[in-house]
Write a protein that holds these residues in place. Structure first.
Motif, mmCIF file in Angstrom:
data_model
loop_
_atom_site.group_PDB
_atom_site.id
_atom_site.type_symbol
_atom_site.label_atom_id
_atom_site.label_comp_id
_atom_site.label_asym_id
_atom_site.label_seq_id
_atom_site.Cartn_x
_atom_site.Cartn_y
_atom_site.Cartn_z
ATOM 1 N N SER A 189 -2.184 0.719 -7.990
ATOM 2 C CA SER A 189 -2.880 0.096 -6.899
ATOM 3 C C SER A 189 -3.316 -1.274 -7.106
ATOM 4 O O SER A 189 -3.884 -1.909 -8.100
ATOM 5 N N THR A 190 -3.450 -1.859 -6.130
ATOM 6 C CA THR A 190 -3.671 -3.280 -6.046
ATOM 7 C C THR A 190 -5.495 -3.505 -6.166
ATOM 8 O O THR A 190 -5.914 -4.547 -6.776
ATOM 9 N N LYS A 193 -7.275 2.674 4.146
ATOM 10 C CA LYS A 193 -7.355 1.857 2.970
ATOM 11 C C LYS A 193 -7.268 0.323 3.395
ATOM 12 O O LYS A 193 -7.614 -0.333 2.416
ATOM 13 N N LEU A 219 1.049 -1.278 0.224
ATOM 14 C CA LEU A 219 0.008 0.127 -0.018
ATOM 15 C C LEU A 219 0.877 1.208 0.119
ATOM 16 O O LEU A 219 0.448 2.292 -0.840
ATOM 17 N N SER A 263 2.348 1.535 -3.879
ATOM 18 C CA SER A 263 1.286 2.132 -4.523
ATOM 19 C C SER A 263 0.813 3.489 -4.563
ATOM 20 O O SER A 263 0.257 4.132 -5.178
ATOM 21 N N SER A 264 0.894 3.946 -3.145
ATOM 22 C CA SER A 264 0.605 5.189 -2.692
ATOM 23 C C SER A 264 1.697 6.353 -2.954
ATOM 24 O O SER A 264 1.298 7.511 -2.906
ATOM 25 N N ARG A 321 3.409 2.607 -9.740
ATOM 26 C CA ARG A 321 2.577 2.914 -8.594
ATOM 27 C C ARG A 321 0.817 2.558 -8.692
ATOM 28 O O ARG A 321 0.129 3.268 -8.355
#
Ligand code: ZN
Length: 405
Positions: free
Chosen positions: A206-207, A35, A20, A23-24, A204
């Motif tokens: 996000s999942t 999140k 997290l 990706s942030s 980056r």
């Protein structure tokens, strides 16, 4: 949509929080709590272990939302490195990345050509040693080596089985050989999956996004990232979009089928179609040689298409139309919300492919009224696969909740 982490093991939770943060880019503990669905106390505890382990650093403050300004966290870029190697017939690329997946140094050496696999691996190992020394990188700070190659993997992922080029690489255990020669952990991955993880890690992503990277070099493959990990299928060979049949009565494909995307739309197919248009062929000064020359001839056609040659543009558009139909099928099956076009095949005429694929998905994607499907260019440079291979190492070692198997 955030995927909640409750009920996961503590190692999984730790690696998911690290993911997290990746990706942030920069994120506060409060945002991580929102999140992930975990309490702020749990987040604080996990973040402390990540900071103590040197993987995460505090990096300034966020804007205040009323109270104290929250501290921001980010990956500690300089803490560790990953090496990426792309093994290709014509050229071997090496890259050194920080843990954000940013390329710090790159280097290219002559390709594998017809050398024996062990000789190529020994040469790559020597080159890696020189590369690390030249950039004053301590071997112990390197997490591992990712190797990208075209072709299929066997079920354990360790052997590259090319369905096309026969020969000694078929049964050669690259991971073991390079691991032994360098003393570093090695992960082998096909070029399309490398490209997909490259976008995922350093882009980056996000999942929360399920996406596909369409990778076009000499052939066309695709890497699927679903739930934050590469979708592998039964034998680690998912993503053979090149062998989707688009014409049951079409020309035969080396895979045994007919009318595959691979036979109809790859750079080799575009060059073959150009050969049948003598005026264009002669105008562009294309030559008759097969093999390696496909890349050069395709580049010439792509450049002509981009500078307004209508015959060349028609050939590229035909290839893009066929690719778009295959991508449409893939998007519908996996309910994807993002597509990247990556690899050297898109380096010149990428804008034409982008426009055509976007148009088809905008008009025809089955879920278009529920959510848009973004189509973007990924990396198309010669080092894209190597950078992606380094990302595979980062993804596997730093966020092992995604580990294969
Ligand atoms: Zn085929």
């Amino acid at each position: 949509m955030a995927r909640r982490l409750k009920g996961a093991s503590s190692a999984d939770t730790r690696s998911a929080i690290l993911d997290l943060i990746r990706s942030s880019g920069r994120v506060s503990r409060i945002e991580l709590s929102e999140k992930s669905g975990l309490t702020e106390a749990t987040i604080s505890k996990i973040v402390r272990t990540l900071i103590d382990g040197g993987l995460v650093v505090e990096a300034g403050y966020a804007e205040s939302t009323g109270g104290k300004r929250p501290v921001l966290l980010e990956l500690n870029a300089a803490s560790r490195y990953a090496l990426g190697v792309s093994l290709d017939y014509a050229r071997i690329s090496l890259v050194l990345c920080d843990i954000n997946g940013t390329v710090l140094h790159s280097h290219a050496i002559p390709g594998a050509r017809r050398s024996k696999p062990q000789a190529v691996i020994d040469r790559v190992a020597r080159e890696i040693g020189r590369f690390l020394t030249a950039h004053a990188v301590v071997r112990g700070d390197v997490i591992g080596i990712g190797v990208s190659g075209a072709g299929r993997l066997d079920a354990s992922g360790g052997v590259l089985r090319s369905s096309r080029q026969t020969g000694e690489w078929e049964e050669f255990a690259i991971e073991d050989a390079l691991g032994e020669a360098t003393g570093l952990p090695v992960i082998l991955e096909n070029d399309a999956n490398c490209a997909a993880l490259g976008e995922f890690w350093s882009g980056r992503v996000s999942t929360a996004h399920d996406f596909a990277t369409i990778y076009m070099a000499t052939g066309i493959g695709c890497g699927l990232v679903v739930n934050g990990d590469v979708y592998r299928g039964a034998s680690s060979n998912a993503g053979e979009i090149g062998h989707v049949c688009l014409d049951v009565d079409g020309p035969p494909c080396f895979c045994g089928s007919r009318g595959c995307l691979e036979v109809l739309a790859t750079p080799a197919a575009v060059v073959r179609n150009a050969r049948e248009r003598r005026a264009l062929w002669d105008r562009l000064g294309l030559r008759e040689r097969e093999g390696e020359d496909v890349r050069t001839s395709f580049s010439t056609i792509a450049a002509a298409a981009m500078s307004g040659d209508s015959d060349a543009a028609a050939l590229i558009r035909r290839s893009a139309d066929l690719l778009a139909v295959a991508v449409l099928g893939l998007t519908n099956i996996f309910d994807l919300d993002r597509i990247y076009l990556a690899g050297p095949g898109f380096a010149i005429a990428g804008p034409i492919y982008l426009e055509v694929v976007r148009d088809v998905l905008d008009r025809l994607a089955f879920m278009r009224k529920v959510h848009p499907v973004a189509v973007e260019m990924g990396e198309t440079g010669p080092g894209a696969a190597a950078r992606g291979a380094a990302s595979v190492v980062l993804h596997s070692h730093l966020t092992p909740h995604h580990l294969r198997g």
